[in-house]
Write an enzyme that holds these catalytic residues in place. Structure first.
Site, PDB file in Angstrom:
ATOM      1  N   ASP A   1       0.850  -1.188   0.000  1.00  0.00           N
ATOM      2  CA  ASP A   1       0.000   0.000   0.000  1.00  0.00           C
ATOM      3  C   ASP A   1       0.887   1.240   0.000  1.00  0.00           C
ATOM      4  OD1 ASP A   1       0.913  -0.475   2.615  1.00  0.00           O
ATOM      5  OD2 ASP A   1      -0.753   0.632   3.493  1.00  0.00           O
TER       6      ASP A   1
ATOM      7  N   ASP B   1       2.043   4.684   1.592  1.00  0.00           N
ATOM      8  CA  ASP B   1       2.055   5.371   2.887  1.00  0.00           C
ATOM      9  C   ASP B   1       1.933   6.872   2.667  1.00  0.00           C
ATOM     10  OD1 ASP B   1       2.616   2.977   4.493  1.00  0.00           O
ATOM     11  OD2 ASP B   1       4.561   3.011   3.500  1.00  0.00           O
TER      12      ASP B   1
END
Length: 470
Positions: free
Chosen positions: A192, A194
């Site tokens: 993912d 950040d």
């Protein structure tokens, strides 16, 4: 009772409001009117465009999306709970007030991307990075599964959306971590993305609704008490989709950053110090034990950036890093000698308990402490040539009375992060701390001093159950 308010509530609730509902909801009439006048046809069109652009492979028809949206905007008609009505009104108000500017704008024509020439192929740094990580790979592999490792199938779609979001909102949202390093070195893999942003809650609520309307599944937002201004979005299987730290605008301004392909990333110099700091956290060393190669390419990229940007020579020559440090078990304070460098302080008291730091700052009667929120995870106070700060990670000991070099270096990195955030002197100590990583033998961990235990309840935003807790 006012006839106009009664009529508004009647139209919104789909029934005549009770006396209690009237008095409890009359303060919300302006928001309710905004919800009722909201052009849902345009909104439905935006959601469909977002779906086509970022979630194209998800099997949901335009009619299903429309049904999901219209059902939610009539949800207030199916409950008489005042608490649930307040939640529905709050979330609907956020949607009608912000969705177009936050996520709807991503469907419009993209601005021209100025391609960056900043690319790094750190072949020469891989051996150095490998040797550094081998020397600090002193933890045993843990079998526990951290939340950040339990990821949702929606992450790929959300990443696609986030790449566009970061370009469109690059004044209020920046990224760090693996994706930011991927922009420097495309051979780096990332999960993912950040992010740090100034409107985290609004963004995540809008994203939660987008996913709900497209998939028909509930998603939930969690606020974790031991991480400052942090929220995580999880899917209906409680798997991680994306998380975000919220920062004030003045903190965002202080963060060093560089622009790559219209996306601002946290300056890799600062990220390198953060990485060094985080190695003091035993969980991160356990991650390293599981997959050293993953960390090697990241560290090599950071070292190459810093070598080129600051002209640092990596030869292992160092005299003052990590800065001398001692640990007081009773007070849980690390005392650091910073006198060898050109800082505005000569000594640092680094607290492992944040409440103790706050209490001592009050006793000093000082009001000029600087809080960089989750960027540093601590306030900093300089008083009478002494720094007072908080360290949120574990402290590793190499013997009963000696701080392990990994943690001593981590504390030193924390102090250097303050220097960068305040535009202080940092180049010589930066060179020293990087060179202090080189040509080291493994030193086993004798003991682990636990980090500060935060108390508090998880905050929840559950769209399906109409719950908001803080």
């Amino acid at each position: 009772m006012s006839n106009s308010i009664t009529l508004t509530l009647k139209n919104y609730l789909g029934r005549m409001p009770t006396i209690n509902e009237y008095h409890m909801l009359k303060s919300q009439v302006r928001n309710i009117q905004k919800i009722m006048f909201f052009n849902k046809d345009i909104f439905i069109s935006l959601i469909k465009k977002n779906k086509k652009k970022f979630f194209s492979e998800i099997k949901s028809s335009p009619s299903e999306i429309k049904t999901h949206i219209l059902e939610y905007f009539l949800k207030q008609q199916k409950t008489s709970s005042i608490g649930k009505l307040y939640t529905i009104i709050e979330l609907q108000t956020i949607l009608v007030s912000s969705y177009t500017d936050v996520l709807g704008v991503l469907t419009t024509k993209s601005p021209y991307v100025f391609p960056s020439n900043i690319k790094y192929e750190p072949h020469s740094m891989k051996k150095i990075a490998h040797d550094i990580l081998t020397s600090i790979n002193v933890a045993t592999i843990s079998e526990k599964v951290m939340g950040r490792h339990n990821v949702s199938n929606l992450v790929t779609n959300v990443n696609l959306l986030m790449e566009e979001y970061l370009r469109r909102h690059n004044k209020s949202c920046i990224c760090y971590g693996s994706y930011s390093l991927y922009l420097l070195n495309p051979s780096i893999k990332y999960g993912d993305i950040d992010i740090l942003q100034t409107n985290s809650r609004i963004f995540l609520i809008n994203l939660a609704f987008l996913i709900k309307f497209i998939t028909g599944h509930n998603v939930m937002l969690l606020k974790v008490p031991y991480l400052k201004n942090y929220m995580v979005l999880r899917d209906n299987e409680d798997k991680h989709i994306i998380d975000s730290f919220n920062v004030r605008q003045e903190t965002m301004h202080a963060i060093p950053k560089i622009l790559i392909d219209n996306i601002y990333i946290v300056d890799p110099t600062f990220q390198l110090l953060s990485m060094i700091k985080m190695f003091s956290q035993i969980d991160r060393l356990e991650d390293l034990a599981k997959n050293q190669e993953k960390a090697t390419i990241k560290l090599a990229t950071l070292l190459e950036y810093v070598r080129i940007k600051h002209g640092i020579i990596l030869n292992g020559n160092v005299t003052n890093m990590p800065m001398p440090a001692s640990f007081n078990y009773e007070k849980r304070i690390v005392t650091v000698d910073a006198s060898k460098y050109n800082f505005s302080f000569k000594k640092c008291f680094v607290y492992l308990d944040e409440n103790s730091l706050s209490s001592d700052i009050l006793d000093l009667n000082a009001d000029d402490a600087i809080d960089f929120e989750n960027v540093s995870n601590s306030v900093f106070l300089i008083n009478d040539e002494v720094m007072y700060t908080y360290f949120s990670n574990t402290i590793l000991m190499s013997s009963k009375n000696e701080i392990h070099e990994i943690s001593a270096r981590g504390v030193s990195a924390h102090i250097l992060m303050y220097q960068i955030l305040t535009d202080g002197d940092f180049l010589i100590p930066l060179s020293d701390i990087i060179n202090s990583l080189m040509f080291k033998e493994k030193t086993p961990i004798f003991n682990i001093i636990p980090r500060d235990k935060k108390t508090g309840k998880h905050g929840i935003i559950n769209i399906e159950k109409d719950i908001i807790t803080h």
